[in-house]
Design a protein around this motif. Structure first.
Motif, PDB file in Angstrom:
ATOM      1  N   ALA A  78       0.832  -1.208   0.000  1.00  0.00           N
ATOM      2  CA  ALA A  78       0.000   0.000   0.000  1.00  0.00           C
ATOM      3  C   ALA A  78       0.866   1.257   0.000  1.00  0.00           C
ATOM      4  O   ALA A  78       0.564   2.237  -0.704  1.00  0.00           O
ATOM      5  CB  ALA A  78      -0.938  -0.004   1.201  1.00  0.00           C
ATOM      6  N   ASP A  79       1.952   1.250   0.771  1.00  0.00           N
ATOM      7  CA  ASP A  79       2.865   2.402   0.803  1.00  0.00           C
ATOM      8  C   ASP A  79       3.496   2.643  -0.570  1.00  0.00           C
ATOM      9  O   ASP A  79       3.647   3.793  -0.994  1.00  0.00           O
ATOM     10  CB  ASP A  79       3.967   2.196   1.845  1.00  0.00           C
ATOM     11  CG  ASP A  79       3.460   2.303   3.272  1.00  0.00           C
ATOM     12  OD1 ASP A  79       2.320   2.780   3.477  1.00  0.00           O
ATOM     13  OD2 ASP A  79       4.208   1.888   4.184  1.00  0.00           O
ATOM     14  N   ASP A  82       0.860   4.190  -2.776  1.00  0.00           N
ATOM     15  CA  ASP A  82       0.655   5.588  -2.393  1.00  0.00           C
ATOM     16  C   ASP A  82       1.787   6.469  -2.904  1.00  0.00           C
ATOM     17  O   ASP A  82       1.561   7.572  -3.405  1.00  0.00           O
ATOM     18  CB  ASP A  82       0.540   5.733  -0.873  1.00  0.00           C
ATOM     19  CG  ASP A  82      -0.775   5.214  -0.338  1.00  0.00           C
ATOM     20  OD1 ASP A  82      -1.732   5.039  -1.134  1.00  0.00           O
ATOM     21  OD2 ASP A  82      -0.855   4.971   0.883  1.00  0.00           O
ATOM     22  N   ARG A  85       1.376   6.975  -6.569  1.00  0.00           N
ATOM     23  CA  ARG A  85       0.213   7.801  -6.844  1.00  0.00           C
ATOM     24  C   ARG A  85       0.584   9.270  -6.697  1.00  0.00           C
ATOM     25  O   ARG A  85       0.228  10.107  -7.505  1.00  0.00           O
ATOM     26  CB  ARG A  85      -0.929   7.431  -5.900  1.00  0.00           C
ATOM     27  CG  ARG A  85      -2.253   8.070  -6.277  1.00  0.00           C
ATOM     28  CD  ARG A  85      -3.410   7.550  -5.444  1.00  0.00           C
ATOM     29  NE  ARG A  85      -3.544   6.108  -5.553  1.00  0.00           N
ATOM     30  CZ  ARG A  85      -3.526   5.270  -4.505  1.00  0.00           C
ATOM     31  NH1 ARG A  85      -3.392   5.729  -3.294  1.00  0.00           N
ATOM     32  NH2 ARG A  85      -3.654   3.987  -4.689  1.00  0.00           N
ATOM     33  N   VAL A  86       1.370   9.597  -5.663  1.00  0.00           N
ATOM     34  CA  VAL A  86       1.816  10.971  -5.441  1.00  0.00           C
ATOM     35  C   VAL A  86       2.745  11.392  -6.576  1.00  0.00           C
ATOM     36  O   VAL A  86       2.623  12.481  -7.133  1.00  0.00           O
ATOM     37  CB  VAL A  86       2.528  11.093  -4.079  1.00  0.00           C
ATOM     38  CG1 VAL A  86       3.248  12.428  -3.959  1.00  0.00           C
ATOM     39  CG2 VAL A  86       1.533  10.933  -2.952  1.00  0.00           C
TER      40      VAL A  86
END
Length: 90
Positions: A78-79, A82, A85-86
């Protein structure tokens, strides 16, 4: 179309079934190596084949070790998502 796909995209296959029973650090290390390789050869595609076999199910509430392994690996993935995504917004 497949020929074009092969020419413009670097593919990395991680056979997660080979990681079954390995400690969480070994699984995480294999994923980190695949990600590093993908970043070096961008654009890339990482295929996590049989990921469900490497991240054990939490179906047995008595097994804390499996629960911890699942939580650590799920949080790690998940990290990564994320972070990308950023980065994709820049």
């Amino acid at each position: 179309m497949q020929f074009l796909f092969d020419k413009i995209l670097y593919r990395i296959m991680v056979n997660c079934s080979e990681l079954v029973g390995e400690p969480v650090q070994a699984i995480r290390g294999a994923l980190e190596r695949a990600i590093s390789q993908a970043l070096r050869h961008s654009p890339s595609l990482i295929i996590l084949d049989d990921l469900d076999m490497a991240i054990p199910s939490n179906s047995n509430p008595d097994s804390r070790e499996l629960s911890t392994t699942s939580a650590v690996l799920t949080e790690f993935l998940a990290d990564i998502l994320d972070a990308f995504r950023v980065l994709s917004f820049y």
